[in-house]
Every structure is written in C-alpha cells, then in structure tokens.
Design a protein around this motif. Structure first.
Motif, PDB file in Angstrom:
ATOM      1  N   ALA A   7     121.152  44.293  15.779  1.00 39.68           N
ATOM      2  CA  ALA A   7     122.210  43.294  15.757  1.00 39.68           C
ATOM      3  C   ALA A   7     123.093  43.379  16.987  1.00 39.68           C
ATOM      4  CB  ALA A   7     123.069  43.467  14.505  1.00 39.68           C
ATOM      5  N   GLY A   8     123.428  42.178  17.516  1.00 38.56           N
ATOM      6  CA  GLY A   8     124.430  42.054  18.553  1.00 38.56           C
ATOM      7  C   GLY A   8     124.248  42.996  19.718  1.00 38.56           C
ATOM      8  N   LEU A   9     123.021  43.175  20.195  1.00 38.48           N
ATOM      9  CA  LEU A   9     122.720  44.242  21.135  1.00 38.48           C
ATOM     10  C   LEU A   9     121.975  43.679  22.322  1.00 38.48           C
ATOM     11  CD1 LEU A   9     122.351  47.362  21.694  1.00 38.48           C
ATOM     12  CD2 LEU A   9     120.262  47.177  20.367  1.00 38.48           C
ATOM     13  N   GLN A 124     102.869  37.517  19.266  1.00 41.76           N
ATOM     14  CA  GLN A 124     103.748  36.901  20.260  1.00 41.76           C
ATOM     15  C   GLN A 124     104.213  37.971  21.235  1.00 41.76           C
ATOM     16  OE1 GLN A 124     107.426  35.330  18.628  1.00 41.76           O
ATOM     17  NE2 GLN A 124     107.740  33.926  20.342  1.00 41.76           N
ATOM     18  N   VAL A 125     104.321  37.617  22.491  1.00 38.46           N
ATOM     19  CA  VAL A 125     104.859  38.524  23.498  1.00 38.46           C
ATOM     20  C   VAL A 125     106.052  37.840  24.158  1.00 38.46           C
ATOM     21  CG1 VAL A 125     104.429  39.739  25.672  1.00 38.46           C
ATOM     22  CG2 VAL A 125     102.658  39.673  23.912  1.00 38.46           C
ATOM     23  N   VAL A 126     107.176  38.525  24.193  1.00 37.96           N
ATOM     24  CA  VAL A 126     108.388  37.983  24.808  1.00 37.96           C
ATOM     25  C   VAL A 126     109.035  39.051  25.675  1.00 37.96           C
ATOM     26  CG1 VAL A 126     108.797  36.389  22.886  1.00 37.96           C
ATOM     27  CG2 VAL A 126     109.911  38.629  22.884  1.00 37.96           C
ATOM     28  N   SER A 127     109.837  38.606  26.623  1.00 34.73           N
ATOM     29  CA  SER A 127     110.656  39.512  27.418  1.00 34.73           C
ATOM     30  C   SER A 127     112.103  39.193  27.110  1.00 34.73           C
ATOM     31  CB  SER A 127     110.376  39.308  28.906  1.00 34.73           C
ATOM     32  OG  SER A 127     111.279  40.071  29.697  1.00 34.73           O
ATOM     33  N   SER A 128     112.828  40.197  26.634  1.00 35.38           N
ATOM     34  CA  SER A 128     114.197  39.934  26.191  1.00 35.38           C
ATOM     35  C   SER A 128     115.035  41.198  26.212  1.00 35.38           C
ATOM     36  CB  SER A 128     114.188  39.370  24.761  1.00 35.38           C
ATOM     37  OG  SER A 128     115.510  39.254  24.254  1.00 35.38           O
ATOM     38  N   HIS A 134     120.058  39.545  17.360  1.00 30.79           N
ATOM     39  CA  HIS A 134     120.942  38.776  18.233  1.00 30.79           C
ATOM     40  C   HIS A 134     120.625  37.282  18.153  1.00 30.79           C
ATOM     41  CE1 HIS A 134     123.100  37.523  21.857  1.00 30.79           C
ATOM     42  NE2 HIS A 134     123.721  38.691  21.820  1.00 30.79           N
ATOM     43  N   ALA A 135     121.662  36.448  18.327  1.00 31.65           N
ATOM     44  CA  ALA A 135     121.471  34.999  18.260  1.00 31.65           C
ATOM     45  C   ALA A 135     120.517  34.486  19.338  1.00 31.65           C
ATOM     46  CB  ALA A 135     122.825  34.296  18.379  1.00 31.65           C
ATOM     47  N   ILE A 141     110.514  35.085  14.407  1.00 34.29           N
ATOM     48  CA  ILE A 141     111.245  35.571  13.231  1.00 34.29           C
ATOM     49  C   ILE A 141     112.576  36.113  13.716  1.00 34.29           C
ATOM     50  CG2 ILE A 141     111.318  37.319  11.405  1.00 34.29           C
ATOM     51  CD1 ILE A 141     108.360  37.031  11.049  1.00 34.29           C
ATOM     52  N   LYS A 142     113.652  35.571  13.197  1.00 32.23           N
ATOM     53  CA  LYS A 142     114.988  35.912  13.691  1.00 32.23           C
ATOM     54  C   LYS A 142     115.557  37.113  12.941  1.00 32.23           C
ATOM     55  CE  LYS A 142     114.567  32.408  16.367  1.00 32.23           C
ATOM     56  NZ  LYS A 142     114.225  32.643  17.790  1.00 32.23           N
ATOM     57  N   GLY A 143     114.977  38.242  13.172  1.00 25.77           N
ATOM     58  CA  GLY A 143     115.434  39.470  12.533  1.00 25.77           C
ATOM     59  C   GLY A 143     114.315  40.489  12.503  1.00 25.77           C
ATOM     60  N   GLY A 144     114.622  41.678  12.004  1.00 27.04           N
ATOM     61  CA  GLY A 144     113.623  42.725  11.925  1.00 27.04           C
ATOM     62  C   GLY A 144     112.707  42.567  10.725  1.00 27.04           C
TER      63      GLY A 144
END
Length: 235
Positions: A7-9, A124-128, A134-135, A141-144
């Motif tokens: 969260a928020g990280l 899925q592969v993302v760079s973040s 986090h928003a 999927i918006k969360g763990g």
C-alpha cells in the motif's frame, strides 16, 4: 504475504546508466499452484538473466537483481520471461518462454520489473515503482493475492491430516523390545538435545525410558490441543 509492502509505496530502481535503468525484478503468484521459477532474459545482452526463485501460491517473491530497461518508456520495449510450475519431485520440469511488450511505465519512468501470474492462466509483465496497493499500480488486479476459500480449506485439511496422523502414531503401542529401544536411542542420539542425552547411560537406562515415555505423553497433549484449535478454525 507479499514480501513487498502493498500500500501507498514506491520502489526505486538499482542504478542508472546512459539512457538505461538497472532495476530489481520480482513476481506475484495469484494462483493456487506453486511457481517453481521465473527468469527474465535480456533480448539485448546474451546470457544476462534476473530472477529465479520459487513463489508459493497466493504470495509474492522477494526482490532480485537486476535487469536493464530504457529509463523512459517508449513503444516496443520487449522482455522475455521463462517460467515453470512445480510438477513434483519425480517429474521433469516444463518451461514456458514468452515475450512481452511493456505497457507504459507509471509516470513514464522505469521501475521494478514484475512478473504477474493470474488464476486464469494469463501472465502480465509490467515495470512499476508502485506496489499493488497503490492507486497507480498498472497490474490488472489492483491489490495483492488473496487465497481462495478452496485453497484455504485444502491447506487446513493438509495440516489437520498431518496432526491426526501424528496423534495416531503417539496413541499406538510403543515397541518396548530391546531392539525398539536401541532404535529410539540411535534416533535421539542423532537428533535429540546433546546435553539431555549425555545424562543417560544408554537405551536400557530406566531414566531414559521414563524420559521418552514422558516426551510421548507431552507430545500427545500438544498435538491434541492443536487438533482442537484446528477443528474450531476450519475455513
């Protein structure tokens, strides 16, 4: 469960070189299967890889080093991912290799490289630099990961069956023959507390046999207490 906060990280990369960013890699397993390994392979540097560790069902992996990405996003950034699922000790590994084009970086800057494994079989592969809570997290999927009820019941049953088997073993008759005590002595000498074992003269020592019987009784009480707790907490 994730070894990364959710969260928020924000998460920063490893280092910068000319036009490139060296970033850590990690994975999240949203499935009920154990991910045996995942490995990012560079398409530009032969032999350059990052990743490798197993990731348990509904958990996240640790941060592994390192992979190079363009510091700023542009269309056409591709990465290769090789992975396999746990098949069992006696089965050969079955690797899958796929190439992914990275979606836009959040805020346009390269961040940690994430391999995301979903229950529907997609990857899925993302760079973040933003974690799943986090928003601005770019994963679908918006969360763990959250264990399903079916999976939690499966794990509960495994724990219960193991405890029940141990209880039955302790309730069963002990081999009181001399050879039985010799086997017990050999096992305790190898795995027991050295200081405790030094206080006994051998497998025929009455104090040793009394100690073993008392340990069996204590173990039975502990395992029965565990069974009672489990019976009251079935998902």
């Amino acid at each position: 469960m994730l070894s990364l906060a959710l969260a928020g990280l924000t998460l920063t990369g490893c280092a910068k070189t000319s036009g490139m960013e060296t970033v850590s890699v990690t994975a999240i397993n949203y499935t009920d299967q154990e991910l045996n390994s995942y490995l990012f392979r560079s398409l530009d540097e032969l032999g350059k890889v990052a990743g490798g560790e197993p990731v348990r069902p509904f958990e996240g992996g640790g941060m592994m080093c390192c992979y190079k990405l363009p510091a700023k996003w542009k269309p056409g950034i591709k990465v290769q991912l090789r992975y396999d699922w746990w098949q069992g000790d006696d089965k050969p590994r079955k690797y899958e290799t796929k190439e992914f084009e990275l979606p836009p970086y959040p805020d346009g800057q390269a961040g940690m490289l994430w391999a995301l494994f979903y229950a529907d079989g997609s990857v899925q592969v993302v760079s973040s630099n933003y974690a799943p809570g986090h928003a601005k997290w770019p994963g679908k999927i918006k969360g763990g990961p959250m264990p399903t009820l079916e999976y939690r019941r499966k794990m509960w049953q495994m724990d219960y069956d193991e405890a029940k088997s141990f209880e039955q073993e302790l309730l069963g008759p002990r081999d009181e023959s001399d050879s039985g005590w010799e086997k017990q002595w050999e096992s305790d000498s190898r795995y027991g507390e050295v200081a405790v074992m030094k206080s006994f003269l051998g497998p025929k020592d009455p104090n040793y046999r009394k100690h073993v019987r008392r340990a069996d009784q204590d173990g039975l009480l502990r395992i029965q207490a565990k069974l009672k707790r489990l019976e009251g907490t079935r998902p």
